[in-house]
Design a protein around this motif. Sequence first.
Motif, short mmCIF file in Angstrom:
data_model
loop_
_atom_site.label_atom_id
_atom_site.label_comp_id
_atom_site.label_asym_id
_atom_site.label_seq_id
_atom_site.Cartn_x
_atom_site.Cartn_y
_atom_site.Cartn_z
N THR A 64 73.52 51.04 184.56
CA THR A 64 74.10 52.04 185.44
C THR A 64 73.42 53.37 185.15
N CYS A 65 72.35 53.59 185.88
CA CYS A 65 71.54 54.80 185.69
C CYS A 65 72.16 55.97 186.45
N LEU A 66 71.74 57.16 186.09
CA LEU A 66 72.08 58.36 186.85
C LEU A 66 71.09 58.41 188.01
N ASN A 67 71.60 58.29 189.21
CA ASN A 67 70.73 58.04 190.36
C ASN A 67 70.43 59.28 191.20
N ILE A 69 67.86 58.85 193.53
CA ILE A 69 67.10 58.33 194.66
C ILE A 69 67.95 58.44 195.93
N THR A 360 78.11 70.57 199.91
CA THR A 360 77.91 70.43 198.47
C THR A 360 76.59 69.69 198.17
N MET A 362 73.93 69.69 200.02
CA MET A 362 72.82 70.59 200.34
C MET A 362 72.67 71.65 199.25
N ASN A 363 73.79 72.21 198.82
CA ASN A 363 73.73 73.23 197.77
C ASN A 363 73.26 72.64 196.44
N ALA A 405 63.22 56.10 184.49
CA ALA A 405 64.16 54.97 184.58
C ALA A 405 64.40 54.38 183.20
N LEU A 410 67.25 57.63 187.43
CA LEU A 410 66.43 57.20 188.56
C LEU A 410 65.99 58.47 189.28
N GLU A 432 76.89 65.09 196.50
CA GLU A 432 78.05 65.78 195.92
C GLU A 432 78.51 65.12 194.63
N THR A 433 77.95 63.96 194.30
CA THR A 433 78.40 63.24 193.11
C THR A 433 77.84 63.83 191.83
N THR A 435 76.91 66.65 188.89
CA THR A 435 77.41 67.87 188.26
C THR A 435 76.23 68.71 187.76
N ASP A 438 74.44 66.96 185.14
CA ASP A 438 73.54 65.93 185.66
C ASP A 438 72.20 66.55 186.06
#
Lengths: 454, 454, 489, 489
Positions: A64-67, A69, A360, A362-363, A405, A410, A432-433, A435, A438
């Motif tokens: 479960t990578c931080l995605n 893509i 969110t 876009m920002n 990866a 990712l 928006e997912t 932070t 991240d």
Amino acid sequence: MPFIPHTESDVREMLDAIGADSVEALFDEIPSALRVDGLRGVPPAMSEMEVTRLMEARAGEDATCLNFIGAGAYEHHIPAAVWQIATRGEFYSAYTPYQAEASQGTLQLIYEYQTMMSRLTGLPMSNASLYDGASALAEAVLMAVRANRKSKARKVLMPTSVHPAYRAVTRSIVGSQGIDLVEVPFDRASGRVDVASLSGFEGGDVTALVIPQPNFFGVMEEVDALTDWAHANGAQAIGVVNPVSLALLKAPGEWGAKGADMVVGEGQPLGAPLSSGGPYFGFMCCRKEHVRQMPGRVVGRTQDADGREGFVLTLQAREQHIRRSKATSNICTNQGLVVTAATIHMALLGPEGLERVAGTCMNNTAALVEKLKAKGFEVAFSGERFHEAAIRLGADAEQVMQRMADEGVLGGYPLGRDDPDLKDVLLLCVTETKTEADLDAYVEALETAVSSVR
Amino acid sequence: MPFIPHTESDVREMLDAIGADSVEALFDEIPSALRVDGLRGVPPAMSEMEVTRLMEARAGEDATCLNFIGAGAYEHHIPAAVWQIATRGEFYSAYTPYQAEASQGTLQLIYEYQTMMSRLTGLPMSNASLYDGASALAEAVLMAVRANRKSKARKVLMPTSVHPAYRAVTRSIVGSQGIDLVEVPFDRASGRVDVASLSGFEGGDVTALVIPQPNFFGVMEEVDALTDWAHANGAQAIGVVNPVSLALLKAPGEWGAKGADMVVGEGQPLGAPLSSGGPYFGFMCCRKEHVRQMPGRVVGRTQDADGREGFVLTLQAREQHIRRSKATSNICTNQGLVVTAATIHMALLGPEGLERVAGTCMNNTAALVEKLKAKGFEVAFSGERFHEAAIRLGADAEQVMQRMADEGVLGGYPLGRDDPDLKDVLLLCVTETKTEADLDAYVEALETAVSSVR
Amino acid sequence: MLIFELSRPGRRATSQAPLAAPAAPAVPERFRRGSRVPLPEVSELDVVRHYTRLSQKNFSIDTHFYPLGSCTMKYNPRASNTLAMLPGFLRRHPYAPDQASQGFMACMYELQEMLMDVTGMKRVSLTPMAGAQGEFAGVAMIRAYHRSRGDEARTEIIVPDAAHGTNPATATMCGYTVREIPTDADGDVNMEALKEAVGPTTAGIMLTNPSTVGVFERRIKEIAEVVHDAGGLLYYDGANLNAILGKVRPGDMGFDVIHMNLHKTFSTPHGGGGPGAGAVGVSERLRPFVPVPVVDKQGDAYRWLTDKDLPESIGRLSAFAGNAGVLLRAYVYMRLLGREGMPRVADFSTLNANYVMARLKAKGFDLAFPNRRATHEFIVTLRRQAKENGVTAMDVAKRLLDYGFHAPTTYFPLLVPECLLLEPTETESKETLDAFVEAMGQILDEARNDPDTVKGAPYTQPNRRFDEVRAAKELDVAWSGSIREASVG
Amino acid sequence: MLIFELSRPGRRATSQAPLAAPAAPAVPERFRRGSRVPLPEVSELDVVRHYTRLSQKNFSIDTHFYPLGSCTMKYNPRASNTLAMLPGFLRRHPYAPDQASQGFMACMYELQEMLMDVTGMKRVSLTPMAGAQGEFAGVAMIRAYHRSRGDEARTEIIVPDAAHGTNPATATMCGYTVREIPTDADGDVNMEALKEAVGPTTAGIMLTNPSTVGVFERRIKEIAEVVHDAGGLLYYDGANLNAILGKVRPGDMGFDVIHMNLHKTFSTPHGGGGPGAGAVGVSERLRPFVPVPVVDKQGDAYRWLTDKDLPESIGRLSAFAGNAGVLLRAYVYMRLLGREGMPRVADFSTLNANYVMARLKAKGFDLAFPNRRATHEFIVTLRRQAKENGVTAMDVAKRLLDYGFHAPTTYFPLLVPECLLLEPTETESKETLDAFVEAMGQILDEARNDPDTVKGAPYTQPNRRFDEVRAAKELDVAWSGSIREASVG
């Protein structure tokens, strides 16, 4: 026998009623030479417990990578209610609502979906869905050829700022129908189509122009100018849009002076999980005058024998089961369950929620771009962006992505896969997912990877 | 405002109808000195996306070990259908079926549950559930005191082969009611109660005898002899059983010459996930003559005004909302949703499935015991076992268990926690979920841990 | 009531979007949307209650017997749903690199292998997103094959008159002319017509076997010879694969290409109209042409083959790799059945169909092909009742809803007048079939003695029979009300 | 039809148990079961269809407005369900060592902390498995407190006559005598009676505030003084906490111990009758006595406190640590609401109740306490209609079902004749409340003009009104049929 309820006495009684000696006898019309003796390539049966353990192990293998893509499939929060309701047996295990009286749940839901999509796109007519965004574009090209009766050339202009997979799918699907798909290059500085670059086609017979918004690079196209150009040249304007972006961006029905003629897109960002690329759904909306050229199922509101309102499949005269070789498309099953989820998803977000998600995204993307600029990275294209950005790395993007990866990030889609001139450009996406932490993790992973590759 | 639908104009119109100036005015009967100004100990609101991320991280922290702990909570395969159906909104978000006509789904399901439990235990009457196995035992002790009108002593014999937590809970709950809970030691060689050891109570006034089957150590008790002893001595026989074991073991209704008077147990193995200890459910069945002494809700079949069959809550005259201080128990809410799952679970397994599960558990445990014996470990008790075994390690079991956990294997429950004489004994459990490879992994992890601790 | 009619300005399910309204994003004026999207403004409870109640208005396999011919409405295992929706699978981005995808790819590779064995084909591609797209892929491969041999004269696809509508529609989409051939009175392809039809312009023939009329095409080997001798290829429409699973393989019958409806034979959910999955399998000579991507195994590692590896591929049919979540469900189902379970599907779906056929015949119904075995489905014709009592197949279908049964497929295949195509599937019990037969018997009695009751059906559903002409004429496909002014009672 | 009536010998959902029948396990004859358990023998589809259809016979929050007073039937967030059922939580064995449990324990610790803040108490134990068990824990702690001080003379618990039935039942379970005191005409506790009742035998008083009659007990500080001065403790029944969440705290009112119904105020599902969760909170002086286990935090690590750490604890109430899965759901809900969301619950549940009360009064209904504010609930009395039209509270309740609304609580509290206790909750919209008020108005008209219609209700449910006397007299709590001979139509 999994899922088979027959007891021995059932079988005996049933065979008696049939007048057959054995189940085997029921296959006596099949030439015996054709009969197969066992399936060696299929492993023995497993219990649900065993399959569960296998699948949990398989799902666990895929870290479960931080995605980051995007590139056509976008990670968004999906409310828990969405799939809990969509997978209720009454939605999950029903079929196409052929018996309208016993299918009002699905039918009303699709009517609501059509209304939502029509409102999102600003075009009055929506179908009940197509397979995915890419195949929806292919169908739109075919539909434009049917709809633009004045054009004889069957020539469709396809900017290379359209997702490369969408272009490939369109080629695969319309390739045998004598349609001339002409690729139009995008401007290398802005990352979008320069309307002036279309001048060579002016005065000729152009059937349709495809207009992505935002385009594959996340860049906003000059949709007004492109739409007006299409109409000025007798061409249909086909929009390809991200539905979430429409919370912020002009509805295709309002592009240019007259609006796009039809619009398609990938519905995935509206409630479908990434899920390795599917099932997603393609949406399609169009002007009223083209509705009978639209492929796929359409639900309409009508009245019953008592004058009460309700919903039915309509315009079936276009479809293959009636028109056969003259149908508008061979489409039959579509993506009903994902549309069910998307309808619930849109209802839960509502207008303001969808706007907050889009804003969110876009920002957040802008924030990551700023962080990367501060580290000396450049953005490849100058055009305004929605929630993706093409970053020039000064190193092979494919290699950088692989290194990232390995560290659990990712990093994006290496644009060199489709365009050798962009070998050092990575297309990233921030929804928006993500932070602040991240974003910082991204910057760190990218810097490390780039320095190890350079 | 999460979950609150009110718009500003709604609030205005509603206040107008009430004749109040503000929402605040509705609280004007509360002395202002009592009002609190903000809750500093509660963190600010999070979106569902944020909470999802938090909870996924928290759930991920708790390593998914290979589990061989039993000791009252058992890992079994739960069919996927069980909780998908149990969490349908109509079951999940309904309450106690006070309005029977609008609750036939829940009521019929509980009637089916009661029937299943009655068949499993061989006793004709079942209630709709209690909180868990331990509190069910406490309720059974109270019920036995009510039911055994001839006995004045309020003396209940509680073997120490009963789960220590069950004994503790029973003490907590019945402690204030003048009941004399007398602990009866088990035989250290066999691991079960020697009927001869009860001789000291013969001729005295004994209200009830608790009989676990299998007992806390997984050992089978001499239920026939114990039940007959109880009846011979004017005592009620209270069974405490594992429901899955009843697929193989004699039903409590058939223990001894007359059968147990009442039986309780933990319902968890029938479809409730381990889930840190709850929610589970306690079940309780009894003889017909004691049904009006039974605590908790009971569903009965009856007829409606048109003579059609249906289901209602019945025997409510026993309950606290009618009888108040004279109720059989203060129980009100029980464990309805878990009972829903258990009913679906039992229906899916059926008689043969439950028998296969129980048989596989028992055989798997025997197989692991053989492997451990081959490595020189001893079994602490000689009595026949169901699916748990107490293994003597020759090393501190608490430490060994900790070492094994560090390697991802939960080795069992250290019996020294409750009994200083068993400090080197680990109680392990093998259910149908374990493969041959799992057993080998256990043996390896245990050997490594033991040698590092010795 | 529509979800839009529940809408009130400012109402929101606030937990579902970022809590803080984002700073105004920098959208230049010329790109900016003029006004907020008029989606419904409702609470979370509104949404949950509305769609929960809507769902209850559906018939479905989970609630009703659903003998819809040609659709294989069998039990969809709940485990398939749970396991395909494990977080590890849901979160995987389609462009995640191979090293982070081996678990998913292992499932896809094994699914390809199992489907090859089940069909007798030499390569499988999972990418088509529905049966119709599988058909497209199949015919496109036939075209690619002839082209690769420079055989450009083959412009015709032969299709039996009883074929699914998708067959001719697909042939047209692939640029072929359709040539229909008739069906014999006993349901087989008319061999004389076939022999006349084939020739140097024949690209191929599209067949279903068992055919759409519910019988096994007995002369399939002869058909294959005739078509192959003429230089054409044979396309197998897998809609009816359930009937012969583990019994006969299309590859052994001589077919060159097949599509499989995984949502039928392999019991992935129909979902109110999809998603499906239309995997294709090919014989040796079509191997180079399969749509991409496909999963390959090298050593212990799985990798994607794309058009770089398969340069003659007909290309991509979906943006990524097809309906992955549906494929996972099919994979779970196949592992649950295993090699022992496959032929049982054919056994018991065939037993159920023949049983219902025998009992309906005994009740007085007319069979379309009374001299043939049923396969997994069969056809009843109401021609006699239509003539004598004015009760049509549609009337019987609607009346069945009142008895608590979903209707069979009506008016397909077109060549049988007033027909009902019934497919009970193997997962239904004898008791359910008996109850259905009794209901059919009662409807037959009603048709004779009280035909108006049948013609007016249904009476027990949320709506009576609909005015479909009005639906098409006064087209209303999107609600035109304003959510700002909506009034709710 | 019962699931047993679908049973056929030998039918099975075969995927659900080990595929290979195990070798006969070595059960000695004297322990062995004589014959197979007569559970239903059915297929997986049978089970799914049976229970899916059964579920549709229920009213529930997800399908209907459910204004059941005192039960707080508000929207149960679907996220709570998903997140409490994450595999990592479901798989955790209750005896898993602390190092493999920190994620779960962090949630429990924070839940304890939040509940302390919300109630103004000094320690919270989460272990009670329902409100009634929380009550038991509370009263047991009062008893333990007095005992620890050698104060054995206190043998009485004072309970207002309007109290929940669980209150006196609990006091009895804890070995106390119950002394009831009357309620004033305006709904407050009768102070004179209280003052007379307290004394050296007073162990404590059990109160709900807002009280069971739906009003806030205005003289709560005075009550606290009277009881405390007499040496008694105050017990708070948290059933009505929803009304004052974030507005007033029981600790600040002077209560010594409280139980909270997490399935009410914190919106965990009611599940057709549970599971609930009845966490308890205590003031400083009761801290030593809380039931074990509780979670403690030392540095960054969480650990369980047991009776070894809390030797004066009243002990264990559940085998493990209570209804953990319910607690996780409450935790999720509290994090979603946050500190801002808590007082809004009180605001809008109070607004909704007062609105419905005002509108019902305008429709002609009689209020039990017309001079008081409603809290989150209020009482209507049908005494006048019962006398004039013979229409009872039960009749109105049943008639509401026909209008698509669940009934309010009937005949509780006992002191108000023919009463309906209505609790709309904060999650219902004005439109829903208006529709409910309209239905109530129509029923009132019917009561006047056509009382027999109301008395015969319901007409639209799976059943008409039941014969409850027959249910209790001809007791049938388990089906006695034989699955071997069952016949199914």
